[in-house]
Scaffold this motif. Sequence first.
Motif, PDB file in Angstrom:
ATOM      1  N   LEU A   1      -7.856  -1.168   6.916  1.00 27.19           N
ATOM      2  CA  LEU A   1      -6.486  -1.383   6.467  1.00 27.19           C
ATOM      3  C   LEU A   1      -6.389  -2.811   5.956  1.00 27.19           C
ATOM      4  O   LEU A   1      -6.763  -3.753   6.658  1.00 27.19           O
ATOM      5  N   ILE A   2      -5.953  -2.966   4.733  1.00 24.64           N
ATOM      6  CA  ILE A   2      -5.881  -4.298   4.128  1.00 24.64           C
ATOM      7  C   ILE A   2      -4.485  -4.541   3.577  1.00 24.64           C
ATOM      8  O   ILE A   2      -4.244  -4.381   2.385  1.00 24.64           O
ATOM      9  N   PRO A   3      -3.542  -4.922   4.443  1.00 21.22           N
ATOM     10  CA  PRO A   3      -2.203  -5.232   3.952  1.00 21.22           C
ATOM     11  C   PRO A   3      -2.195  -6.585   3.252  1.00 21.22           C
ATOM     12  O   PRO A   3      -3.074  -7.407   3.484  1.00 21.22           O
ATOM     13  N   THR A   4      -1.217  -6.794   2.388  1.00 28.52           N
ATOM     14  CA  THR A   4      -1.046  -8.121   1.810  1.00 28.52           C
ATOM     15  C   THR A   4      -0.533  -9.069   2.888  1.00 28.52           C
ATOM     16  O   THR A   4      -0.093  -8.635   3.945  1.00 28.52           O
ATOM     17  N   LEU A   5      -0.570 -10.352   2.589  1.00 28.69           N
ATOM     18  CA  LEU A   5      -0.114 -11.344   3.569  1.00 28.69           C
ATOM     19  C   LEU A   5       1.330 -11.117   3.990  1.00 28.69           C
ATOM     20  O   LEU A   5       1.663 -11.166   5.176  1.00 28.69           O
TER      21      LEU A   5
ATOM     22  N   ILE B   1       5.232  -1.963   3.484  1.00 29.54           N
ATOM     23  CA  ILE B   1       3.881  -2.512   3.617  1.00 29.54           C
ATOM     24  C   ILE B   1       3.132  -2.278   2.311  1.00 29.54           C
ATOM     25  O   ILE B   1       2.957  -1.150   1.870  1.00 29.54           O
ATOM     26  N   ASP B   2       2.713  -3.371   1.712  1.00 34.28           N
ATOM     27  CA  ASP B   2       1.923  -3.321   0.490  1.00 34.28           C
ATOM     28  C   ASP B   2       0.479  -3.568   0.833  1.00 34.28           C
ATOM     29  O   ASP B   2       0.185  -4.299   1.772  1.00 34.28           O
ATOM     30  N   GLY B   3      -0.398  -3.027   0.053  1.00 37.12           N
ATOM     31  CA  GLY B   3      -1.804  -3.317   0.284  1.00 37.12           C
ATOM     32  C   GLY B   3      -2.659  -2.112  -0.006  1.00 37.12           C
ATOM     33  O   GLY B   3      -2.319  -1.292  -0.859  1.00 37.12           O
ATOM     34  N   MET B   4      -3.765  -2.014   0.712  1.00 37.06           N
ATOM     35  CA  MET B   4      -4.673  -0.901   0.493  1.00 37.06           C
ATOM     36  C   MET B   4      -5.193  -0.381   1.812  1.00 37.06           C
ATOM     37  O   MET B   4      -5.275  -1.103   2.793  1.00 37.06           O
TER      38      MET B   4
ATOM     39  N   THR C   1       4.548   4.098   1.759  1.00 42.15           N
ATOM     40  CA  THR C   1       4.238   5.179   0.829  1.00 42.15           C
ATOM     41  C   THR C   1       2.812   4.970   0.341  1.00 42.15           C
ATOM     42  O   THR C   1       2.459   3.864  -0.052  1.00 42.15           O
ATOM     43  N   SER C   2       2.032   6.017   0.364  1.00 36.24           N
ATOM     44  CA  SER C   2       0.666   5.836  -0.118  1.00 36.24           C
ATOM     45  C   SER C   2       0.454   6.604  -1.420  1.00 36.24           C
ATOM     46  O   SER C   2       1.139   7.584  -1.708  1.00 36.24           O
ATOM     47  N   SER C   3      -0.487   6.125  -2.203  1.00 37.88           N
ATOM     48  CA  SER C   3      -0.819   6.762  -3.478  1.00 37.88           C
ATOM     49  C   SER C   3      -1.627   8.027  -3.224  1.00 37.88           C
ATOM     50  O   SER C   3      -1.969   8.338  -2.091  1.00 37.88           O
TER      51      SER C   3
END
Lengths: 161, 206
Positions: free
Chosen positions: B190-194, B77-80, B141-143
């Motif tokens: 939670l703001i995942p990419t599309l 999962i990519d995003g912020m 994985t989170s930053s």
Amino acid sequence: MNEMIKVGMADLNVCVSPNAITTLGLGSCVGIVLYDPGKKIAGLAHIMLPDSTKIMNNGNKAKFADTGIEELIKRMVEIGADRRALVSKIAGGAQMFAFSNNSDIMRIGERNVEATKKILNELRIPILAEDTGSNYGRTIEFYPETGQLLIRSVGNERKIL
Amino acid sequence: MSRIDLNKIDYMQYDVLREIGNIGAGNATTALSQMINTKIDMKVPNVELLEFKNLPDIVGGAEKIVVGILFTLQGSIDGMMMFMMDKPASRHLVNQLLGDNLKSEADKFNEMELSALNEIGNIIAGAYLSSLSGLTNLVITSSVPYMAIDMAGAILSVPAIEFSKIGDKALLIETEFGDDLKAVNGYFILIPTLESYGAILSSLGL
């Protein structure tokens, strides 16, 4: 009471004195004010990205520095502004978070400012003042009557450019 | 993999995304509640597709001063992920955590308090993401946490710009939480990419 016209994120609008125009909470986005001092007509764009040609989905012109400025000029000329008289003031392009990795998101504010200046230079629109970069958000108000750009930010004195 | 079309999200997809917000924020709220030993409730999550110009309204307006703690997500999962609280709530939280001797009413946070806030963000984002990861079997994985204290609009511009590269709207899962006295309240966003939305929905069999 004169009207204060609000411009949101990825949005643009025009304004004629005695009204004023504002955008709230600029972060890494850039607020671009174009202004015809003679006619007292102003326009404000709140752009998010530097370049529309790098993005597939680029329908919203106000989202990009290049198409945003172009559209703003068009809208201002439509209500009587003189294209050759236009001057500009810009603000925003902050780096809100101190990202440690050297990624794209980190430099987006800086890239927005660079792109904005480059386009304004190409269009020969003088940049009279700017308050860009650093790491804080800005709210800006522009008054076509006086040509003043008021900048408010958290923990700093208000500035008039 | 299932694809998600921002303009045609069906009820089923909405429900699943809302449930993700529910479980993630539920765990995060529990972690927060244990940390400061106070009962904290959460509201039903909102799954919203918003135009950028309306984005700051969800947290009370573009000029509202908030503490924002941002994590970038990588892996399946990519995003912020963003954790946002207003300033009085953050002050209350820090005071609760540091105890009576170090209580302060100062408008600014000192070094130690900032570090405490970062750690709070770290723990609750960890709780949110690990439950999401457990639910979907996806690796997330989170930053490290990145913090900013500023106008909500300016802080939200960072995730908004990421989203603006792919569309004109942001789809977000937002959950408001608060205690009885309204002393601690804030938002998980939670703001995942599309593509990541696709991955989440696929992993749950949609």
